[in-house]
Design a protein around this motif. Structure first.
Motif, PDB file in Angstrom:
ATOM      1  N   VAL A 267       2.889  -2.513  -9.976  1.00  0.00           N
ATOM      2  CA  VAL A 267       2.427  -1.266  -9.377  1.00  0.00           C
ATOM      3  C   VAL A 267       3.327  -0.818  -8.231  1.00  0.00           C
ATOM      4  O   VAL A 267       3.327   0.344  -7.866  1.00  0.00           O
ATOM      5  N   THR A 268       4.089  -1.728  -7.680  1.00  0.00           N
ATOM      6  CA  THR A 268       4.985  -1.364  -6.577  1.00  0.00           C
ATOM      7  C   THR A 268       6.390  -1.077  -7.071  1.00  0.00           C
ATOM      8  O   THR A 268       7.285  -0.819  -6.280  1.00  0.00           O
TER       9      THR A 268
ATOM     10  N   ALA B  65       0.950   9.483  -3.995  1.00  0.00           N
ATOM     11  CA  ALA B  65       0.495  10.662  -3.262  1.00  0.00           C
ATOM     12  C   ALA B  65       0.930  10.590  -1.797  1.00  0.00           C
ATOM     13  O   ALA B  65       1.394  11.590  -1.223  1.00  0.00           O
ATOM     14  N   CYS B  66       0.824   9.435  -1.195  1.00  0.00           N
ATOM     15  CA  CYS B  66       1.209   9.276   0.206  1.00  0.00           C
ATOM     16  C   CYS B  66       2.711   9.488   0.382  1.00  0.00           C
ATOM     17  O   CYS B  66       3.142  10.204   1.291  1.00  0.00           O
TER      18      CYS B  66
ATOM     19  N   CYS C  36       2.380   3.743   3.819  1.00  0.00           N
ATOM     20  CA  CYS C  36       1.750   4.238   2.582  1.00  0.00           C
ATOM     21  C   CYS C  36       1.118   3.099   1.792  1.00  0.00           C
ATOM     22  O   CYS C  36       0.064   3.259   1.174  1.00  0.00           O
ATOM     23  N   ASN C  37       1.769   1.936   1.793  1.00  0.00           N
ATOM     24  CA  ASN C  37       1.196   0.766   1.127  1.00  0.00           C
ATOM     25  C   ASN C  37      -0.138   0.401   1.773  1.00  0.00           C
ATOM     26  O   ASN C  37      -1.133   0.177   1.073  1.00  0.00           O
ATOM     27  N   ALA C  38      -0.181   0.346   3.097  1.00  0.00           N
ATOM     28  CA  ALA C  38      -1.421   0.005   3.800  1.00  0.00           C
ATOM     29  C   ALA C  38      -2.511   1.037   3.495  1.00  0.00           C
ATOM     30  O   ALA C  38      -3.670   0.678   3.273  1.00  0.00           O
ATOM     31  N   TRP C  39      -2.164   2.304   3.453  1.00  0.00           N
ATOM     32  CA  TRP C  39      -3.147   3.340   3.162  1.00  0.00           C
ATOM     33  C   TRP C  39      -3.652   3.221   1.726  1.00  0.00           C
ATOM     34  O   TRP C  39      -4.852   3.336   1.463  1.00  0.00           O
ATOM     35  N   ALA C  40      -2.733   2.969   0.780  1.00  0.00           N
ATOM     36  CA  ALA C  40      -3.123   2.852  -0.634  1.00  0.00           C
ATOM     37  C   ALA C  40      -4.022   1.642  -0.855  1.00  0.00           C
ATOM     38  O   ALA C  40      -4.968   1.699  -1.652  1.00  0.00           O
ATOM     39  N   VAL C  41      -3.754   0.539  -0.166  1.00  0.00           N
ATOM     40  CA  VAL C  41      -4.617  -0.644  -0.274  1.00  0.00           C
ATOM     41  C   VAL C  41      -6.019  -0.305   0.217  1.00  0.00           C
ATOM     42  O   VAL C  41      -7.020  -0.661  -0.408  1.00  0.00           O
TER      43      VAL C  41
END
Length: 194
Positions: A49-50, A184-185, A72-77
């Protein structure tokens, strides 16, 4: 004068031997395994996914790209509940369930037990026939016992497969939500993502 006595020994031996041999040979051939669970197909493995190609659209430098990627990774998690660093995305393995005792055991045991009981309860002059009949009845009961154990093992294996498919589907959905949130982020911060 006394009547001549006929020996029933050879008939008894041949009948019992034939019944035992037939039962033991039949025990060697196990019935075919039923088809595995095919209720719903397992979802295909989720690609990493990354694994995204991210291109800066607004001339961001490498430091800004790394920071944006991290944020963005932190927000998506947080949005998806899926963390690719701690979750695996490979399909859940399904254990193989074998019947215990193995197939053929009940048939062999039923044949021998039926032959012994049939010979014991049969007429003294027809013990071979009694043993043969007992072997056939015992073999039928043993085969039914084997089939029941095999069916139970197949049901347990199918239950494991269904649970694994449900777990994989839920994990795939979470991974897809994470990927959509990450894209999206990053796009919102001025990156082209492919």
């Amino acid at each position: 004068m006394s009547s001549p006595r006929y020996s029933v020994q050879p008939v008894w031996r041949s009948g019992l031997t034939a019944a035992l041999c037939a039962g033991l040979l039949a025990a060697c051939a196990s019935p075919p395994r039923p088809a595995p669970y095919t209720g719903s197909p397992r979802p295909p493995p989720v690609k990493a996914v990354t694994d995204l190609s991210v291109y800066p659209s607004r001339g961001q430098n490498a430091t800004t790209q790394r920071r944006d990627r991290y944020e963005c990774n932190a927000w998506a998690v947080g949005e998806s509940g899926f963390d690719p660093a701690t979750r695996r995305t490979v399909p859940t393995p399904v254990p193989r369930v074998e019947a215990d005792p193995p197939s053929g055991y009940g048939l062999a045991a039923g044949t021998v037990t039926g032959a012994v009981i049939g010979a014991a309860v049969g007429s003294p002059y027809h013990t071979g026939q009694g043993a043969a009949i007992g072997a056939v009845v015992g073999a039928a009961a043993g085969a039914a016992s084997d089939a029941s154990r095999e069916a139970r093992a197949a049901r347990v294996e199918d239950a494991y497969a269904q649970r694994a498919a449900q777990r994989d589907a839920a994990g795939s959905e979470q991974a897809n939500r994470y990927r959509r949130a990450l894209v999206a982020c990053l796009e919102g911060r001025g990156y082209a993502v492919r």
